[in-house]
Design a protein around this motif. Structure first.
Motif, PDB file in Angstrom:
ATOM      1  N   THR A  20       0.807  -1.120  -0.168  1.00  0.00           N
ATOM      2  CA  THR A  20      -0.133   0.360   0.117  1.00  0.00           C
ATOM      3  C   THR A  20       1.078   1.799   0.142  1.00  0.00           C
ATOM      4  OG1 THR A  20      -1.488  -0.651   1.177  1.00  0.00           O
ATOM      5  CG2 THR A  20      -1.998   1.258   1.299  1.00  0.00           C
ATOM      6  N   ALA A  21       1.920   1.006   1.346  1.00  0.00           N
ATOM      7  CA  ALA A  21       2.769   2.589   0.690  1.00  0.00           C
ATOM      8  C   ALA A  21       3.810   2.457  -0.264  1.00  0.00           C
ATOM      9  CB  ALA A  21       3.741   2.098   1.795  1.00  0.00           C
ATOM     10  N   MET A  22       3.792   1.876  -1.165  1.00  0.00           N
ATOM     11  CA  MET A  22       4.381   1.571  -2.363  1.00  0.00           C
ATOM     12  C   MET A  22       3.429   2.388  -3.522  1.00  0.00           C
ATOM     13  SD  MET A  22       7.219  -1.269  -2.542  1.00  0.00           S
ATOM     14  CE  MET A  22       7.432  -0.994  -3.647  1.00  0.00           C
ATOM     15  N   LEU A  23       2.407   2.025  -3.198  1.00  0.00           N
ATOM     16  CA  LEU A  23       1.644   2.244  -4.795  1.00  0.00           C
ATOM     17  C   LEU A  23       0.633   3.139  -4.367  1.00  0.00           C
ATOM     18  CD1 LEU A  23      -0.855  -1.217  -4.399  1.00  0.00           C
ATOM     19  CD2 LEU A  23       0.520  -0.272  -6.096  1.00  0.00           C
ATOM     20  N   MET A  24       0.966   4.015  -3.291  1.00  0.00           N
ATOM     21  CA  MET A  24       1.161   5.373  -2.218  1.00  0.00           C
ATOM     22  C   MET A  24       1.503   6.593  -3.212  1.00  0.00           C
ATOM     23  SD  MET A  24      -1.273   5.515   1.414  1.00  0.00           S
ATOM     24  CE  MET A  24      -1.386   7.038   0.744  1.00  0.00           C
ATOM     25  N   VAL A  25       3.087   5.963  -3.002  1.00  0.00           N
ATOM     26  CA  VAL A  25       4.202   6.808  -3.321  1.00  0.00           C
ATOM     27  C   VAL A  25       4.331   6.771  -4.662  1.00  0.00           C
ATOM     28  CG1 VAL A  25       6.757   6.907  -2.716  1.00  0.00           C
ATOM     29  CG2 VAL A  25       5.180   6.556  -0.858  1.00  0.00           C
ATOM     30  N   SER A  26       4.048   5.375  -5.467  1.00  0.00           N
ATOM     31  CA  SER A  26       4.922   5.944  -6.731  1.00  0.00           C
ATOM     32  C   SER A  26       3.404   5.954  -7.564  1.00  0.00           C
ATOM     33  CB  SER A  26       5.125   4.321  -7.123  1.00  0.00           C
ATOM     34  OG  SER A  26       3.656   4.029  -7.210  1.00  0.00           O
ATOM     35  N   SER A  27       2.346   6.754  -7.164  1.00  0.00           N
ATOM     36  CA  SER A  27       0.691   7.361  -7.560  1.00  0.00           C
ATOM     37  C   SER A  27       1.665   7.866  -9.085  1.00  0.00           C
ATOM     38  CB  SER A  27      -0.173   7.878  -6.650  1.00  0.00           C
ATOM     39  OG  SER A  27      -0.539   8.109  -7.525  1.00  0.00           O
ATOM     40  N   PRO A  28       1.014   8.737  -9.507  1.00  0.00           N
ATOM     41  CA  PRO A  28       0.601   9.588 -10.813  1.00  0.00           C
ATOM     42  C   PRO A  28       0.854  10.890 -10.446  1.00  0.00           C
ATOM     43  CG  PRO A  28       0.192   7.922 -11.628  1.00  0.00           C
ATOM     44  CD  PRO A  28      -0.044   7.360 -10.944  1.00  0.00           C
ATOM     45  N   ALA A  29      -0.572  10.675  -9.613  1.00  0.00           N
ATOM     46  CA  ALA A  29       0.080  12.305  -8.889  1.00  0.00           C
ATOM     47  C   ALA A  29       0.716  12.947  -8.239  1.00  0.00           C
ATOM     48  CB  ALA A  29      -1.602  11.684  -7.985  1.00  0.00           C
ATOM     49  N   PHE A  30       1.517  11.856  -7.504  1.00  0.00           N
ATOM     50  CA  PHE A  30       2.499  12.608  -6.584  1.00  0.00           C
ATOM     51  C   PHE A  30       3.932  12.642  -8.008  1.00  0.00           C
ATOM     52  CE2 PHE A  30       0.815   9.891  -3.691  1.00  0.00           C
ATOM     53  CZ  PHE A  30      -0.037  11.415  -2.446  1.00  0.00           C
ATOM     54  N   ALA A  31       3.581  12.798  -9.322  1.00  0.00           N
ATOM     55  CA  ALA A  31       4.775  12.733 -10.265  1.00  0.00           C
ATOM     56  C   ALA A  31       5.339  14.018 -10.498  1.00  0.00           C
ATOM     57  CB  ALA A  31       4.995  12.127 -11.391  1.00  0.00           C
ATOM     58  N   LEU A  32       6.356  14.820 -10.780  1.00  0.00           N
ATOM     59  CA  LEU A  32       6.588  16.025 -11.016  1.00  0.00           C
ATOM     60  C   LEU A  32       6.735  16.010 -12.397  1.00  0.00           C
ATOM     61  CD1 LEU A  32       9.120  16.355  -7.568  1.00  0.00           C
ATOM     62  CD2 LEU A  32       6.749  17.241  -8.073  1.00  0.00           C
ATOM     63  N   ARG A  33       6.550  17.304 -13.168  1.00  0.00           N
ATOM     64  CA  ARG A  33       6.408  17.199 -13.980  1.00  0.00           C
ATOM     65  C   ARG A  33       7.868  17.533 -14.831  1.00  0.00           C
ATOM     66  NH1 ARG A  33       2.493  16.299 -17.991  1.00  0.00           N
ATOM     67  NH2 ARG A  33       3.534  17.502 -19.146  1.00  0.00           N
ATOM     68  N   ASP A  34       8.412  17.450 -15.470  1.00  0.00           N
ATOM     69  CA  ASP A  34       9.605  18.242 -15.704  1.00  0.00           C
ATOM     70  C   ASP A  34       9.482  19.543 -16.831  1.00  0.00           C
ATOM     71  OD1 ASP A  34      11.780  14.926 -16.198  1.00  0.00           O
ATOM     72  OD2 ASP A  34      11.458  16.263 -14.750  1.00  0.00           O
ATOM     73  N   ASP A  35      10.655  20.238 -17.050  1.00  0.00           N
ATOM     74  CA  ASP A  35       9.801  21.321 -18.015  1.00  0.00           C
ATOM     75  C   ASP A  35       9.824  20.539 -19.017  1.00  0.00           C
ATOM     76  OD1 ASP A  35       9.984  22.641 -16.122  1.00  0.00           O
ATOM     77  OD2 ASP A  35      12.605  23.706 -16.198  1.00  0.00           O
ATOM     78  N   GLY A  36      10.784  19.815 -19.567  1.00  0.00           N
ATOM     79  CA  GLY A  36      10.450  19.180 -21.249  1.00  0.00           C
ATOM     80  C   GLY A  36       9.749  18.189 -21.654  1.00  0.00           C
ATOM     81  N   ASP A  37       8.463  18.077 -20.508  1.00  0.00           N
ATOM     82  CA  ASP A  37       7.958  17.186 -20.750  1.00  0.00           C
ATOM     83  C   ASP A  37       6.463  17.640 -21.446  1.00  0.00           C
ATOM     84  OD1 ASP A  37       8.333  15.208 -18.915  1.00  0.00           O
ATOM     85  OD2 ASP A  37       7.029  15.632 -17.514  1.00  0.00           O
ATOM     86  N   ASP A  38       6.383  16.895 -22.880  1.00  0.00           N
ATOM     87  CA  ASP A  38       5.704  16.634 -23.796  1.00  0.00           C
ATOM     88  C   ASP A  38       4.699  16.154 -24.253  1.00  0.00           C
ATOM     89  OD1 ASP A  38       3.675  18.807 -25.355  1.00  0.00           O
ATOM     90  OD2 ASP A  38       4.855  18.712 -26.886  1.00  0.00           O
ATOM     91  N   PRO A  39       3.073  15.777 -23.336  1.00  0.00           N
ATOM     92  CA  PRO A  39       3.256  13.889 -23.847  1.00  0.00           C
ATOM     93  C   PRO A  39       2.801  13.655 -25.224  1.00  0.00           C
ATOM     94  CG  PRO A  39       1.836  15.611 -21.885  1.00  0.00           C
ATOM     95  CD  PRO A  39       3.306  15.946 -22.788  1.00  0.00           C
ATOM     96  N   GLY A  40       1.956  14.721 -25.789  1.00  0.00           N
ATOM     97  CA  GLY A  40       1.388  14.728 -27.286  1.00  0.00           C
ATOM     98  C   GLY A  40      -0.153  14.081 -26.937  1.00  0.00           C
ATOM     99  N   PRO A  41      -0.917  13.623 -28.265  1.00  0.00           N
ATOM    100  CA  PRO A  41      -2.412  13.705 -27.890  1.00  0.00           C
ATOM    101  C   PRO A  41      -2.842  12.332 -27.361  1.00  0.00           C
ATOM    102  CG  PRO A  41      -1.551  14.022 -30.492  1.00  0.00           C
ATOM    103  CD  PRO A  41      -0.363  13.881 -29.444  1.00  0.00           C
ATOM    104  N   GLY A  42      -3.388  12.006 -27.319  1.00  0.00           N
ATOM    105  CA  GLY A  42      -3.824  10.347 -26.656  1.00  0.00           C
ATOM    106  C   GLY A  42      -4.115   9.505 -28.142  1.00  0.00           C
ATOM    107  N   LEU A  43      -4.768   8.724 -27.857  1.00  0.00           N
ATOM    108  CA  LEU A  43      -4.532   7.725 -28.571  1.00  0.00           C
ATOM    109  C   LEU A  43      -6.715   6.732 -28.572  1.00  0.00           C
ATOM    110  CD1 LEU A  43      -2.331   4.390 -27.880  1.00  0.00           C
ATOM    111  CD2 LEU A  43      -2.505   6.423 -29.291  1.00  0.00           C
ATOM    112  N   SER A  44      -6.559   6.626 -30.007  1.00  0.00           N
ATOM    113  CA  SER A  44      -8.373   7.135 -29.694  1.00  0.00           C
ATOM    114  C   SER A  44      -8.553   5.801 -29.390  1.00  0.00           C
ATOM    115  CB  SER A  44      -9.075   7.415 -31.446  1.00  0.00           C
ATOM    116  OG  SER A  44      -8.209   5.953 -32.342  1.00  0.00           O
ATOM    117  N   VAL A  45      -9.814   5.397 -29.215  1.00  0.00           N
ATOM    118  CA  VAL A  45     -10.521   3.765 -28.665  1.00  0.00           C
ATOM    119  C   VAL A  45      -9.823   3.253 -29.938  1.00  0.00           C
ATOM    120  CG1 VAL A  45     -12.225   2.567 -27.977  1.00  0.00           C
ATOM    121  CG2 VAL A  45     -12.176   4.788 -27.341  1.00  0.00           C
ATOM    122  N   ALA A  46      -9.668   3.573 -30.813  1.00  0.00           N
ATOM    123  CA  ALA A  46      -9.092   2.530 -32.391  1.00  0.00           C
ATOM    124  C   ALA A  46      -8.026   1.792 -32.361  1.00  0.00           C
ATOM    125  CB  ALA A  46      -9.908   2.734 -33.244  1.00  0.00           C
TER     126      ALA A  46
END
Length: 78
Positions: A20-46
């Motif tokens: 539980t502790a590892m899941l809470m710590v590694s949660s994406p909500a706690f992830a820090l974004r770098d200045d260079g992050d540019d995720p791009g468009p998401g994928l469609s369902v297909a």
């Protein structure tokens, strides 16, 4: 309760607490974004279904077919 049962219960509790502790710590909500992050468009369902369902199934079918083909050719030559 016997000593063995108590030890197993403590061990199980420790594993659950650590998981539980590892899941809470590694949660994406706690992830820090770098200045260079540019995720791009998401994928469609297909695209998602094609990438994560159709492609692995097709790969499985191709590999299974090659294995069966190799097995049949070996039996003919014997």
């Amino acid at each position: 309760m016997s000593n063995k049962v108590k030890k197993n219960a403590v061990r199980a509790g420790a594993v659950i607490a650590a998981t539980t502790a590892m899941l809470m710590v590694s949660s994406p909500a706690f992830a820090l974004r770098d200045d260079g992050d540019d995720p791009g468009p998401g994928l469609s369902v297909a695209e998602t279904l094609g990438l994560y369902v159709v492609a692995p199934l097709a790969l499985f079918v191709v590999i299974a077919g090659l294995v069966m083909l190799g097995d049949k050719t070996r039996k003919r030559s014997d």
